[in-house]
Design a protein around this motif. Structure first.
Motif, PDB file in Angstrom:
ATOM      1  N   GLY A   1       0.020 -13.109 -20.073  1.00 35.69           N
ATOM      2  CA  GLY A   1       1.334 -12.738 -19.569  1.00 35.69           C
ATOM      3  C   GLY A   1       1.406 -12.893 -18.063  1.00 35.69           C
ATOM      4  N   TRP A   2       2.641 -13.065 -17.557  1.00 32.75           N
ATOM      5  CA  TRP A   2       2.819 -13.247 -16.110  1.00 32.75           C
ATOM      6  C   TRP A   2       2.299 -12.042 -15.334  1.00 32.75           C
ATOM      7  CZ3 TRP A   2       5.534  -9.456 -13.762  1.00 32.75           C
ATOM      8  CH2 TRP A   2       6.414  -8.706 -14.532  1.00 32.75           C
ATOM      9  N   TRP A   3       2.306 -10.868 -15.969  1.00 34.86           N
ATOM     10  CA  TRP A   3       1.870  -9.647 -15.284  1.00 34.86           C
ATOM     11  C   TRP A   3       0.389  -9.664 -14.921  1.00 34.86           C
ATOM     12  CZ3 TRP A   3       3.961 -10.063 -20.120  1.00 34.86           C
ATOM     13  CH2 TRP A   3       3.079  -9.986 -21.195  1.00 34.86           C
TER      14      TRP A   3
ATOM     15  N   ILE B   1      -1.819  -3.580  -8.727  1.00 33.05           N
ATOM     16  CA  ILE B   1      -1.041  -2.401  -9.078  1.00 33.05           C
ATOM     17  C   ILE B   1      -1.674  -1.741 -10.296  1.00 33.05           C
ATOM     18  CG2 ILE B   1       1.125  -3.270  -8.108  1.00 33.05           C
ATOM     19  CD1 ILE B   1       2.019  -4.070 -10.817  1.00 33.05           C
ATOM     20  N   PRO B   2      -1.391  -0.474 -10.568  1.00 30.15           N
ATOM     21  CA  PRO B   2      -2.042   0.239 -11.674  1.00 30.15           C
ATOM     22  C   PRO B   2      -1.807  -0.413 -13.034  1.00 30.15           C
ATOM     23  CG  PRO B   2      -0.961   1.786 -10.194  1.00 30.15           C
ATOM     24  CD  PRO B   2      -0.526   0.417  -9.761  1.00 30.15           C
ATOM     25  N   ASP B   3      -2.811  -0.295 -13.907  1.00 31.18           N
ATOM     26  CA  ASP B   3      -2.711  -0.887 -15.235  1.00 31.18           C
ATOM     27  C   ASP B   3      -1.527  -0.338 -16.023  1.00 31.18           C
ATOM     28  OD1 ASP B   3      -4.940  -2.396 -14.709  1.00 31.18           O
ATOM     29  OD2 ASP B   3      -6.304  -1.222 -15.957  1.00 31.18           O
TER      30      ASP B   3
ATOM     31  N   PRO C   1       1.031   2.375   0.996  1.00 32.28           N
ATOM     32  CA  PRO C   1       0.956   1.422   2.102  1.00 32.28           C
ATOM     33  C   PRO C   1       2.033   0.354   1.926  1.00 32.28           C
ATOM     34  CG  PRO C   1      -1.220   1.816   1.156  1.00 32.28           C
ATOM     35  CD  PRO C   1      -0.224   2.466   0.238  1.00 32.28           C
ATOM     36  N   ARG C   2       2.471  -0.219   3.001  1.00 28.95           N
ATOM     37  CA  ARG C   2       3.595  -1.162   2.967  1.00 28.95           C
ATOM     38  C   ARG C   2       3.345  -2.308   1.977  1.00 28.95           C
ATOM     39  NH1 ARG C   2       8.014  -2.245   5.915  1.00 28.95           N
ATOM     40  NH2 ARG C   2       8.800  -4.365   5.934  1.00 28.95           N
ATOM     41  N   HIS C   3       2.123  -2.860   1.974  1.00 27.29           N
ATOM     42  CA  HIS C   3       1.866  -4.001   1.102  1.00 27.29           C
ATOM     43  C   HIS C   3       1.930  -3.592  -0.373  1.00 27.29           C
ATOM     44  CE1 HIS C   3      -2.207  -2.247   1.199  1.00 27.29           C
ATOM     45  NE2 HIS C   3      -2.420  -2.885   0.070  1.00 27.29           N
ATOM     46  N   GLU C   4       1.518  -2.354  -0.699  1.00 30.39           N
ATOM     47  CA  GLU C   4       1.607  -1.890  -2.084  1.00 30.39           C
ATOM     48  C   GLU C   4       3.058  -1.638  -2.493  1.00 30.39           C
ATOM     49  OE1 GLU C   4      -0.952   1.159  -3.528  1.00 30.39           O
ATOM     50  OE2 GLU C   4      -2.620   0.556  -2.249  1.00 30.39           O
ATOM     51  N   LEU C   5       3.828  -1.095  -1.578  1.00 29.80           N
ATOM     52  CA  LEU C   5       5.247  -0.885  -1.838  1.00 29.80           C
ATOM     53  C   LEU C   5       5.932  -2.211  -2.142  1.00 29.80           C
ATOM     54  CD1 LEU C   5       7.822   0.882  -1.830  1.00 29.80           C
ATOM     55  CD2 LEU C   5       7.913   0.569   0.645  1.00 29.80           C
TER      56      LEU C   5
ATOM     57  N   THR D   1       7.491  -3.419  -5.830  1.00 32.93           N
ATOM     58  CA  THR D   1       8.910  -3.784  -5.884  1.00 32.93           C
ATOM     59  C   THR D   1       9.077  -5.210  -6.407  1.00 32.93           C
ATOM     60  OG1 THR D   1       9.362  -2.307  -4.012  1.00 32.93           O
ATOM     61  CG2 THR D   1      11.041  -3.948  -4.545  1.00 32.93           C
ATOM     62  N   ALA D   2       8.238  -6.123  -5.927  1.00 32.61           N
ATOM     63  CA  ALA D   2       8.296  -7.511  -6.405  1.00 32.61           C
ATOM     64  C   ALA D   2       7.997  -7.585  -7.894  1.00 32.61           C
ATOM     65  CB  ALA D   2       7.308  -8.370  -5.620  1.00 32.61           C
ATOM     66  N   PHE D   3       7.026  -6.792  -8.349  1.00 30.97           N
ATOM     67  CA  PHE D   3       6.673  -6.763  -9.764  1.00 30.97           C
ATOM     68  C   PHE D   3       7.864  -6.294 -10.605  1.00 30.97           C
ATOM     69  CE2 PHE D   3       5.043  -4.549 -13.522  1.00 30.97           C
ATOM     70  CZ  PHE D   3       4.203  -5.512 -14.069  1.00 30.97           C
TER      71      PHE D   3
END
Length: 282
Positions: free
Chosen positions: A86-88, A95-97, A142-146, A150-152
């Motif tokens: 899958g694309w995920w 990001i968390p499972d 952290p900004r990169h995780e945010l 959001t992109a996900f």
């Protein structure tokens, strides 16, 4: 072949269904291993999804357990034979499972229903609204995780629109009034939700405050319909964790809860009218 370190949701479900077959037949792992001519440790690893199972082994497993449910066996074989990623999976480790499994469950179900109490369904969220939801996490991301989360979420939204399937959202009125990021963001989100409600494959129904009795579910729920009823899944989400339920008794209980929610929800027209009314107050 080394054991899987991180089996997917569907891989775990195959193992779970094989364990259910064995238990329904009243067999221990030792009994089944002798019937199959394999080590009992291998049976345990198959049921825990630590190792894969071939279509041939699946059918031998079912025969040894005297399982005559051909639709279920065929559905499990289809899962086994589907080796696509899958694309995920691109986001694994970023990001968390549990968040990845949201996308996997949506993608692999034939239809799903949601009951939400706090924020808009993920696949309906606008970019600004999603960023505001993730932005309230404590301690702050952290900004990169945010940005990654959001992109996900936006990719989940886009994927469902590329490959739509029937989906029904039951939304408690509080969701329509709760502001993430301010009034302007909520107003944009409500307008987007109204647009979504016109899609032929999407149903949006609001449960208003003024019902006589609260429907009873105090957490957000997803009911995902599998290829056969035995492969239905309930996802129960809280602020701390996500839990997947597949026992027949659990599925029956949550189908009843969704029936009760549906019985008190406004129809689609009434739901749009309420969304419009709330948006006008912002």
């Amino acid at each position: 072949m080394p054991p899987r370190l991180n089996p997917t949701l569907r891989q775990r479900r195959v193992g779970t269904e094989l364990r259910k077959m064995r238990e329904a037949a009243g067999l221990s792992t030792a009994n089944l291993s002798r019937a199959l001519g394999i080590d009992r440790t291998q049976v345990s690893q198959i049921e825990a999804a630590k190792v894969g199972v071939s279509p041939e082994r699946l059918r031998s497993f079912a025969a040894a357990c005297k399982c005559m449910n051909e639709p279920l066996i065929d559905a499990l074989e289809s899962i086994i034979q589907d080796r696509s990623k899958g694309w995920w999976e691109e986001y694994r480790g970023s990001i968390p499972d549990g968040i990845l499994e949201n996308a996997e469950l949506e993608k692999t179900s034939r239809e799903f229903m949601l009951w939400v109490l706090t924020h808009m369904p993920g696949v309906c969220q606008t970019l600004s609204y999603a960023a505001a939801v993730f932005g309230r996490v404590i301690p702050p991301l952290p900004r990169h995780e945010l940005e990654t989360r959001t992109a996900f979420r936006m990719q989940r939204k886009a994927d469902l629109r590329r490959d739509p399937k029937p989906v029904t959202f039951f939304i408690y009125e509080s969701v329509l009034r709760t502001r993430f990021g301010g009034a302007a963001i909520l107003k944009e989100q409500l307008a987007s939700l109204l647009d979504d409600s016109e899609l032929p494959w999407m149903t949006v129904r609001v449960v208003p405050f003024d019902i006589d009795t609260f429907p009873g579910a105090v957490e957000s729920l997803t009911y995902a319909f599998g290829a056969v009823p035995e492969l239905d899944t309930v996802e129960r989400e809280s602020s701390h964790s996500t839990e997947h339920l597949d026992a027949i008794s659990e599925l029956t209980s949550y189908r009843y809860i969704f029936d009760r929610i549906e019985s008190v929800a406004l129809n689609e027209t009434g739901s749009r009218d309420l969304i419009h009314k709330i948006a006008r107050t912002l």
